[in-house]
Enzyme design. Structure first.
Site, PDB file in Angstrom:
ATOM      1  N   ARG A 110      31.934  31.474  32.422  1.00 21.56           N
ATOM      2  CA  ARG A 110      32.615  30.914  33.607  1.00 21.56           C
ATOM      3  C   ARG A 110      32.114  31.618  34.862  1.00 21.56           C
ATOM      4  O   ARG A 110      31.967  32.844  34.879  1.00 21.56           O
ATOM      5  CB  ARG A 110      34.128  31.110  33.502  1.00 21.56           C
ATOM      6  CG  ARG A 110      34.741  30.466  32.307  1.00 21.56           C
ATOM      7  CD  ARG A 110      36.230  30.250  32.481  1.00 21.56           C
ATOM      8  NE  ARG A 110      37.001  31.417  32.876  1.00 21.56           N
ATOM      9  CZ  ARG A 110      38.300  31.390  33.099  1.00 21.56           C
ATOM     10  NH1 ARG A 110      38.974  30.255  32.961  1.00 21.56           N
ATOM     11  NH2 ARG A 110      38.946  32.472  33.452  1.00 21.56           N
ATOM     12  N   THR A 166      34.870  30.257  40.693  1.00 18.46           N
ATOM     13  CA  THR A 166      35.332  28.866  40.542  1.00 18.46           C
ATOM     14  C   THR A 166      35.891  28.571  39.151  1.00 18.46           C
ATOM     15  O   THR A 166      36.554  27.554  38.952  1.00 18.46           O
ATOM     16  CB  THR A 166      34.168  27.897  40.774  1.00 18.46           C
ATOM     17  OG1 THR A 166      33.180  28.127  39.750  1.00 18.46           O
ATOM     18  CG2 THR A 166      33.527  28.109  42.136  1.00 18.46           C
ATOM     19  N   ASP A 191      40.854  38.983  28.831  1.00 14.99           N
ATOM     20  CA  ASP A 191      39.483  38.479  28.688  1.00 14.99           C
ATOM     21  C   ASP A 191      39.012  38.740  27.259  1.00 14.99           C
ATOM     22  O   ASP A 191      38.757  39.880  26.875  1.00 14.99           O
ATOM     23  CB  ASP A 191      38.562  39.184  29.702  1.00 14.99           C
ATOM     24  CG  ASP A 191      37.176  38.561  29.723  1.00 14.99           C
ATOM     25  OD1 ASP A 191      36.566  38.435  28.637  1.00 14.99           O
ATOM     26  OD2 ASP A 191      36.702  38.196  30.808  1.00 14.99           O
ATOM     27  N   ASP A 228      35.591  40.597  26.781  1.00 11.45           N
ATOM     28  CA  ASP A 228      35.670  42.019  27.136  1.00 11.45           C
ATOM     29  C   ASP A 228      36.454  42.803  26.078  1.00 11.45           C
ATOM     30  O   ASP A 228      36.064  43.907  25.698  1.00 11.45           O
ATOM     31  CB  ASP A 228      36.363  42.191  28.503  1.00 11.45           C
ATOM     32  CG  ASP A 228      35.448  41.803  29.652  1.00 11.45           C
ATOM     33  OD1 ASP A 228      34.247  41.534  29.412  1.00 11.45           O
ATOM     34  OD2 ASP A 228      35.935  41.744  30.799  1.00 11.45           O
TER      35      ASP A 228
END
Ligand code: PRP
Ligand code: URA
Length: 206
Positions: free
Chosen positions: A102, A106, A198, A201
């Site tokens: 991503r 945005t 995330d 991560d």
């Protein structure tokens, strides 16, 4: 098409451990692997098989084999956390790596890599990503797989948002979704809330 919610007690327990912000990458990956197995179990419940004869040490009997080749299509990076657990269950499956990340501002998907096998058209294909947030990444990956010939696709995601499910249902009404949770929604940064943060991560310690 409504998503299939995998709410087995084991799935809920592993998901709770995965959501825990204190889980380090090794523990996070371990619970993610267990959820991958449970989602794959459900996603293959109605998979077509064909009959084959098996010779046991004592007699010949009826057995089964997959009707079609299997393709696992993880969306990099976090999808690898699902693929690592599923491939040992179906070791003859082919892996189609799809690199999509991503844009941080945005949240639109940016495609950076794809290595797709030639068997897509005849295969049962499992699109793998733990997170379905806006749905942009999953829709872009499904577009790519279909453009390369895939016709039988299923999407496995651990945590989904209502917006992500809506986006998939609109863009790919033929795509069955298997998920362990439909969360409340997205925050201003397009992260799923409560979610688990995330996934890439947390999986890889970055
Ligand atoms: C995350 C996640 C999905 C995507 C979901 O990947 O693993 O691929 O975001 O969001 P969406 O539904 O809004 O598209 P990310 O882009 O962070 O890449 P990474 O796994 O490499 O960190
Ligand atoms: N990607 C993630 O890893 N987590 C989210 O909540 C949204 C996108």
């Amino acid at each position: 098409m409504d998503p299939v919610l995998v709410s087995h007690p084991l799935a809920r327990i592993h998901l709770s451990a995965l959501r825990d912000a204190k889980a380090p990458p090794a523990r996070f990956r371990w619970h993610l692997h267990r959820l991958a197995e449970l989602l794959f179990w459900e996603a293959t419940r109605d998979l077509d098989t064909t009959a084959r004869r098996v010779q046991t040490p004592l007699a010949e009997t009826n057995g089964s084999t997959f009707a079609r080749p299997l393709v696992l299509a993880p969306i990099l990076r976090a999808g690898l956390g699902l693929e690592e657990a599923i491939l040992p269950l179906v070791p003859d499956a082919v892996v189609a790596h799809i690199g999509i990340a991503r844009d941080e501002t945005t949240a639109r998907p940016v495609s950076y890599y794809a290595k797709l096998p030639p068997v897509l058209a005849e295969a049962d294909v499992f699109l793998l990503d733990p997170m379905l947030a806006t749905g942009g990444s999953a829709c872009a990956a499904a577009d790519k797989l279909k453009a390369a010939g895939a016709r039988r696709l299923r999407l496995l995601c651990v945590v989904s948002s209502p917006a992500g499910l809506e986006a998939v249902a609109t863009a790919h009404p033929d795509l069955p979704v298997f998920t362990a949770a439909v969360d409340e929604g997205l925050n201003e940064h397009f992260y799923i809330v409560p979610g688990l943060g995330d996934a890439g991560d947390r999986c890889f310690g970055t």
